[in-house]
Design a protein around this motif. Sequence first.
Motif, PDB file in Angstrom:
ATOM      1  N   ARG A 104       0.827  -1.210   0.000  1.00  0.00           N
ATOM      2  CA  ARG A 104       0.000   0.000   0.000  1.00  0.00           C
ATOM      3  C   ARG A 104       0.867   1.268   0.000  1.00  0.00           C
ATOM      4  O   ARG A 104       0.611   2.201  -0.750  1.00  0.00           O
ATOM      5  N   ASN A 105       1.882   1.317   0.843  1.00  0.00           N
ATOM      6  CA  ASN A 105       2.759   2.486   0.903  1.00  0.00           C
ATOM      7  C   ASN A 105       3.559   2.650  -0.385  1.00  0.00           C
ATOM      8  O   ASN A 105       3.736   3.765  -0.877  1.00  0.00           O
ATOM      9  N   ARG A 106       4.045   1.545  -0.925  1.00  0.00           N
ATOM     10  CA  ARG A 106       4.814   1.617  -2.165  1.00  0.00           C
ATOM     11  C   ARG A 106       3.954   2.144  -3.309  1.00  0.00           C
ATOM     12  O   ARG A 106       4.394   2.972  -4.100  1.00  0.00           O
ATOM     13  N   PHE A 107       2.718   1.667  -3.382  1.00  0.00           N
ATOM     14  CA  PHE A 107       1.797   2.142  -4.419  1.00  0.00           C
ATOM     15  C   PHE A 107       1.520   3.630  -4.233  1.00  0.00           C
ATOM     16  O   PHE A 107       1.576   4.401  -5.189  1.00  0.00           O
ATOM     17  N   HIS A 108       1.216   4.049  -3.001  1.00  0.00           N
ATOM     18  CA  HIS A 108       0.926   5.459  -2.719  1.00  0.00           C
ATOM     19  C   HIS A 108       2.130   6.341  -3.054  1.00  0.00           C
ATOM     20  O   HIS A 108       1.984   7.392  -3.676  1.00  0.00           O
ATOM     21  N   HIS A 109       3.309   5.916  -2.656  1.00  0.00           N
ATOM     22  CA  HIS A 109       4.524   6.698  -2.905  1.00  0.00           C
ATOM     23  C   HIS A 109       4.795   6.805  -4.404  1.00  0.00           C
ATOM     24  O   HIS A 109       5.143   7.876  -4.911  1.00  0.00           O
ATOM     25  N   TYR A 110       4.607   5.704  -5.130  1.00  0.00           N
ATOM     26  CA  TYR A 110       4.826   5.727  -6.572  1.00  0.00           C
ATOM     27  C   TYR A 110       3.803   6.629  -7.250  1.00  0.00           C
ATOM     28  O   TYR A 110       4.135   7.400  -8.154  1.00  0.00           O
ATOM     29  N   TYR A 111       2.545   6.543  -6.827  1.00  0.00           N
ATOM     30  CA  TYR A 111       1.496   7.385  -7.393  1.00  0.00           C
ATOM     31  C   TYR A 111       1.765   8.863  -7.107  1.00  0.00           C
ATOM     32  O   TYR A 111       1.580   9.712  -7.962  1.00  0.00           O
ATOM     33  N   THR A 112       2.225   9.173  -5.903  1.00  0.00           N
ATOM     34  CA  THR A 112       2.442  10.561  -5.500  1.00  0.00           C
ATOM     35  C   THR A 112       3.722  11.143  -6.082  1.00  0.00           C
ATOM     36  O   THR A 112       3.719  12.262  -6.596  1.00  0.00           O
ATOM     37  N   TYR A 113       4.821  10.410  -6.008  1.00  0.00           N
ATOM     38  CA  TYR A 113       6.128  10.948  -6.373  1.00  0.00           C
ATOM     39  C   TYR A 113       6.710  10.378  -7.663  1.00  0.00           C
ATOM     40  O   TYR A 113       7.744  10.851  -8.138  1.00  0.00           O
ATOM     41  N   GLY A 114       6.104   9.338  -8.212  1.00  0.00           N
ATOM     42  CA  GLY A 114       6.600   8.751  -9.455  1.00  0.00           C
ATOM     43  C   GLY A 114       7.791   7.841  -9.278  1.00  0.00           C
ATOM     44  O   GLY A 114       8.454   7.491 -10.248  1.00  0.00           O
TER      45      GLY A 114
END
Length: 110
Positions: A30-40
């Motif tokens: 979940r955190n990895r997905f959120h971080h990738y979505y937010t920061y690329g």
Amino acid sequence: MMRNFNEVVSKPPRVCEDYWTEFRHCKSLRNRFHHYYTYGAMPSCQQWNEDHNNCKQWEMHRSPEAKEALQKSERNRVAEQKNFTPVWQLRQEPPRDWHMPLNQEKPQDS
């Protein structure tokens, strides 16, 4: 019972389990997905793992190198948090009409 000053200073800034919890959270899907979505990009979780290992070394072996590395990491983390500006401008004093009742009966424009 009187505590020795060295006992207080010899404790890590956080409980070692906190570093492990942060590492697990950082690695979570979940955190990895959120971080990738937010920061690329994927988050780098290596520092949390190093901090956990340094904390364990500090607690178990009283390693001065681990102590210095962990303290440096905590100082960097605090300095990084200070770089972010607040979203809202903080008030220096309350508004002049703070004591007036709110106008909740305001008619809606149709």
